[in-house]
Design a protein around this motif. Structure first.
Motif, short mmCIF file in Angstrom:
data_model
loop_
_atom_site.label_atom_id
_atom_site.label_comp_id
_atom_site.label_asym_id
_atom_site.label_seq_id
_atom_site.Cartn_x
_atom_site.Cartn_y
_atom_site.Cartn_z
N ALA A 131 0.85 -1.18 0.00
CA ALA A 131 0.00 0.00 0.00
C ALA A 131 0.88 1.23 0.00
CB ALA A 131 -0.91 0.01 1.23
N LEU A 132 0.33 2.33 -0.50
CA LEU A 132 1.06 3.59 -0.56
C LEU A 132 0.15 4.69 -0.03
CD1 LEU A 132 3.67 5.03 -1.68
CD2 LEU A 132 2.36 5.42 -3.77
N PHE A 133 0.60 5.40 1.01
CA PHE A 133 -0.15 6.52 1.55
C PHE A 133 0.69 7.78 1.31
CE2 PHE A 133 -2.04 3.75 5.23
CZ PHE A 133 -2.66 2.93 4.29
N GLY A 134 0.18 8.71 0.50
CA GLY A 134 1.01 9.87 0.21
C GLY A 134 0.32 11.03 -0.45
N THR A 135 1.13 11.89 -1.03
CA THR A 135 0.67 13.18 -1.54
C THR A 135 -0.13 13.05 -2.83
OG1 THR A 135 2.66 14.20 -0.59
CG2 THR A 135 1.44 15.48 -2.20
N VAL A 136 0.37 12.26 -3.78
CA VAL A 136 -0.28 12.18 -5.09
C VAL A 136 -1.60 11.42 -4.99
CG1 VAL A 136 -0.04 11.36 -7.47
CG2 VAL A 136 1.94 12.31 -6.27
N TYR A 137 -1.56 10.27 -4.37
CA TYR A 137 -2.76 9.48 -4.10
C TYR A 137 -2.41 8.40 -3.08
CZ TYR A 137 -0.59 6.42 -7.71
OH TYR A 137 0.28 5.64 -8.44
N HIS A 138 -3.45 7.72 -2.58
CA HIS A 138 -3.25 6.54 -1.75
C HIS A 138 -3.53 5.32 -2.63
CE1 HIS A 138 -3.18 9.41 1.40
NE2 HIS A 138 -4.47 9.59 1.47
N TYR A 139 -2.83 4.24 -2.35
CA TYR A 139 -2.97 3.01 -3.14
C TYR A 139 -3.17 1.87 -2.17
CZ TYR A 139 -1.77 -0.43 -6.81
OH TYR A 139 -1.80 -1.48 -7.71
N ILE A 140 -4.36 1.30 -2.18
CA ILE A 140 -4.73 0.27 -1.20
C ILE A 140 -5.36 -0.91 -1.92
CG2 ILE A 140 -6.07 -0.23 0.88
CD1 ILE A 140 -6.19 2.81 1.36
N ASN A 141 -4.85 -2.11 -1.66
CA ASN A 141 -5.39 -3.32 -2.28
C ASN A 141 -5.49 -3.18 -3.80
OD1 ASN A 141 -5.70 -4.30 0.35
ND2 ASN A 141 -7.81 -3.59 0.49
N SER A 142 -4.43 -2.60 -4.41
CA SER A 142 -4.32 -2.42 -5.87
C SER A 142 -5.32 -1.42 -6.43
CB SER A 142 -4.49 -3.77 -6.60
OG SER A 142 -3.50 -4.69 -6.18
N GLU A 143 -5.88 -0.57 -5.58
CA GLU A 143 -6.80 0.45 -6.05
C GLU A 143 -6.31 1.83 -5.63
OE1 GLU A 143 -10.73 -0.33 -4.67
OE2 GLU A 143 -10.96 -2.20 -5.80
N ILE A 144 -6.47 2.81 -6.52
CA ILE A 144 -6.08 4.18 -6.23
C ILE A 144 -7.20 4.89 -5.49
CG2 ILE A 144 -5.57 6.42 -7.27
CD1 ILE A 144 -4.09 4.97 -9.49
N VAL A 145 -6.83 5.58 -4.40
CA VAL A 145 -7.78 6.34 -3.60
C VAL A 145 -7.31 7.80 -3.58
CG1 VAL A 145 -8.83 6.62 -1.32
CG2 VAL A 145 -8.25 4.32 -2.16
N LYS A 146 -8.21 8.73 -3.77
CA LYS A 146 -7.86 10.15 -3.79
C LYS A 146 -7.25 10.58 -2.47
CE LYS A 146 -9.79 14.75 -4.64
NZ LYS A 146 -11.04 15.53 -4.94
N SER A 147 -6.19 11.40 -2.56
CA SER A 147 -5.51 11.89 -1.36
C SER A 147 -5.76 13.38 -1.18
CB SER A 147 -4.00 11.64 -1.49
OG SER A 147 -3.29 12.31 -0.48
N SER A 148 -6.13 13.78 0.03
CA SER A 148 -6.31 15.20 0.33
C SER A 148 -5.20 15.73 1.23
CB SER A 148 -7.67 15.44 1.01
OG SER A 148 -7.77 14.70 2.22
N HIS A 149 -4.52 14.82 1.94
CA HIS A 149 -3.39 15.19 2.78
C HIS A 149 -2.28 14.15 2.61
CE1 HIS A 149 -6.69 17.32 4.85
NE2 HIS A 149 -5.76 18.17 5.23
N THR A 150 -1.03 14.61 2.71
CA THR A 150 0.09 13.67 2.65
C THR A 150 -0.06 12.59 3.70
OG1 THR A 150 1.57 15.39 1.83
CG2 THR A 150 2.60 13.47 2.84
#
Length: 484
Positions: A131-150
C-alpha cells in the motif's frame, strides 16, 4: 467497544455511571453518528469545543474535550492532549491494524513521494503487495484512492490500515502529520530520513523546531527497527548521532561518503554507481539528478531491509514508469521539452533546475512558478534568486490564493524579487504565464513549470484547464502545426 474499556486504554481517569457501546470515533461534529465518541480538538482555524452541542444532537454517546468543565447535555469527559488521544483511540478502536503490516515511514522536506513510489515499485515487482499513503494518491489493495493530505487524519489513517490487506504499507509522513499526532498509535518497522531544508517555517517557526518534529518519527520505530538516514546534510548527521547515542536500532546511512553504509559515486545523466559493503553496482537513474540518485538509494536500502537483494532492486527499477508531476516530461510540436515538477522549496527548486539545466545544455531554459497565499514568506526571495541564476527567463505567477487577495499576493511576490540585472516577468494568471513561456521559448528549448506538479487548480484562470499538465496539453491543441 465499550466506553470504559476505551477510556482505560487511554489512561483517562474518570467516574461515569453509563458505559455505552462506542460505534465509531470522529473529531468532525457533522460526521457524528449515533453511538460515536466525539473528540473536541482545538485547532488553528476552529475550536471543536464549539461544536459539542451539535455532536450530541447528532447522537454522540460521549465527548472528550480539553475544557475542565462539564459541557453539553451528555457524557463529557475532560482530558488533555485530545489530538494525541484521538489517534490512540482510533488505533485501539480499529484493533491496531498496523500490526498486520510491515510499516515504512518516510520523512524529509523533499523527495518523500519519489522515494515512496520507488520503494513500492521494487516491492511490487518482487511480489510483495504494498500500500502507498502519500501526496499524489493513496494506493490500497491495488486500487487508487484520492488523497487530500500527505498524512491523513488519524481516523482515516486507521481505517485505511484496517482496509489494506497489503503486506507492506509505505507512508509519506509530513511534519504536520507528526506535529498533530496523526501517527500516534502506530509503530514502524523502518523509518527513512531524506533531508531537511527551508520550508514550513510559517508553521514550525524555526529550523530547530522543524528538525525536532521530523526526528520524532524515529521515536515511533519498534525495538531494533531500522533507521535509514541520508548523511548529506547537517541534520542527517545530527539525527544519526542522536540515534546512535540513545537507541537500540539498526542504523543505516547513505550518501556520498565511503563511511556511509550505502554510498553513491559517478552520478551521470542516466546512471550512478552504488556501493554497499563489498558490492558495487551501476544503477539506472529512474529520474534525473543527484538528489534522485539519493532517493533511489534510500528505496534500495529499505528494500534490502525487507530481504530484497540490491541486484534485484536495480533490475526492478529498470521498469519504473515515473511519477505524476515529478520531473514529468512532455515534448511540444516544435521540439521544446516541457517539464512539470512539484518542487516548491528553495532546495527542491535548486535540485530540479540543476537537473533541467543539465538537460538543456546550451539551449534556453525557461522557468514558470509562483507562490501560495498565507504561506512561508521567508523562502520566496531565495527561490526567485535560484531561478534567476539557472534560467534564461523566469516567469513569476501565482499558485493557490488560500484566501489571500490576489493583488496582495502579487505585491508580496514583487517585494521578494532580489535586485539583479536579470529580472523576472510577472504574469498573474497561471495559465497565461504557462502559455507565455511556451510561446516565447525558442524551438527545441526547455521549459520547466514548478510548484503544483499533478495538483488540480483551486483557482479559476483565463484558459479552461485544470492543472499545469492540462494547460500544456491545451496549448499543444491550440497550436498544432499547419500542414502546407
Amino acid at each position: 467497544m465499550k466506553l470504559k474499556a476505551l477510556l482505560s486504554h487511554l489512561s483517562i481517569p474518570t467516574v461515569i455511571e453509563d458505559d455505552p457501546l462506542i460505534t465509531g470515533i470522529t473529531s468532525h461534529s457533522k460526521k457524528v453518528k449515533p453511538g460515536n465518541l466525539f473528540f473536541a480538538i482545538s485547532g488553528v482555524q476552529a475550536d471543536g469545543h464549539q461544536y459539542i452541542q451539535e455532536a450530541f444532537d447528532n447522537g454522540a454517546a460521549a465527548v472528550i474535550g480539553e475544557y475542565d468543565e462539564n459541557i453539553g447535555p451528555g457524557v463529557y469527559i475532560y482530558a488533555e492532549e485530545t489530538k494525541r488521544l484521538l489517534s490512540l483511540a482510533a488505533s485501539f478502536f480499529y484493533e491496531e491494524p498496523y500490526r498486520k503490516h510491515k510499516m515504512t515511514g518516510i520523512t524529509g522536506t523533499n523527495g518523500k513521494t519519489t522515494t515512496s513510489f520507488l520503494l513500492q515499485h521494487i516491492l511490487q515487482v518482487h511480489g510483495m503487495t504494498s500500500a502507498l499513503f502519500g501526496t499524489v494518491y493513496h494506493y490500497i489493495n491495488s486500487e487508487i484512492v484520492k488523497s487530500s493530505h500527505t498524512t491523513p487524519d488519524p481516523v482515516t489513517l486507521q481505517k485505511m490500515l484496517l482496509k489494506s490487506n497489503d503486506e507492506v504499507v509505505v507512508m509519506e509522513v509530513s511534519s504536520h502529520g507528526i506535529e498533530q499526532n496523526r501517527i500516534d498509535g502506530i509503530t514502524y518497522d523502518q523509518a527513512i530520513f531524506l533531508n531537511l531544508t527551508h520550508d514550513h517555517l510559517d508553521y514550525h517557526g524555526t529550523m530547530e523546531s522543524y528538525f525536532l518534529c521530523k526526528s520524532k518519527l524515529f521515536s515511533y520505530l519498534k525495538n531494533k527497527g531500522t533507521a535509514i538516514i541520508c548523511s548529506e546534510g547537517e541534520y542527517g548527521k545530527r539525527l544519526r548521532d542522536d540515534l546512535r547515542s540513545k537507541s537500540d536500532l539498526q542504523i543505516w546511512t547513505y550518501g556520498k561518503r565511503k563511511s556511509d553504509d550505502f554510498y553513491i559515486e559517478d552520478v551521470g545523466i542516466d546512471s550512478f554507481n552504488l556501493v554497499h559493503e563489498t558490492l558495487q553496482v551501476t544503477v539506472s537513474l529512474p529520474l534525473p539528478g543527484e538528489y534522485n540518485a539519493l532517493n533511489t538509494t534510500a528505496a534500495i536500502a529499505a528494500a534490502l531491509d525487507y530481504g530484497i537483494p540490491i541486484k534485484n532492486s536495480v533490475e526492478y527499477l529498470k521498469s519504473f514508469a515515473g511519477i505524476p508531476g515529478r520531473f514529468e516530461e512532455i515534448t511540444l510540436h516544435n521540439g521544446t521539452e516541457v517539464i512539470v515538477d512539484y518542487a516548491h522549496t528553495p532546495d527542491g527548486v535548486s535540485q530540479v533546475l540543476d537537473a533541467a539545466s543539465k538537460k538543456a545544455g546550451i539551449r534556453p531554459l525557461f522557468h514558470v512558478f509562483g507562490f501560495r497565499g498565507n504561506r512561508d514568506l521567508t523562502k520566496r526571495s531565495e527561490m526567485i534568486k535560484i531561478s534567476l541564476e539557472y534560467s534564461t527567463k523566469t516567469v513569476l505567477t501565482v499558485d493557490d490564493l488560500n484566501g489571500l487577495d490576489r493583488d496582495q499576493l502579487l505585491q508580496e511576490t514583487k517585494e521578494a524579487i532580489p535586485r539583479s540585472s536579470h529580472q523576472p516577468v510577472i504574469i498573474e494568471d497561471r495559465t497565461d504565464a504557462i502559455f507565455f513561456a511556451l510561446k516565447e521559448a525558442p524551438a527545441n528549448s526547455v521549459v520547466i513549470i514548478t510548484g503544483k506538479g499533478p495538483e488540480k487548480y483551486k483557482e479559476t484562470y483565463n484558459h479552461p484547464s485544470t492543472s499545469d499538465l492540462d494547460s500544456i496539453e491545451l496549448y499543444q491543441t491550440l497550436n498544432k502545426p499547419t500542414c502546407i
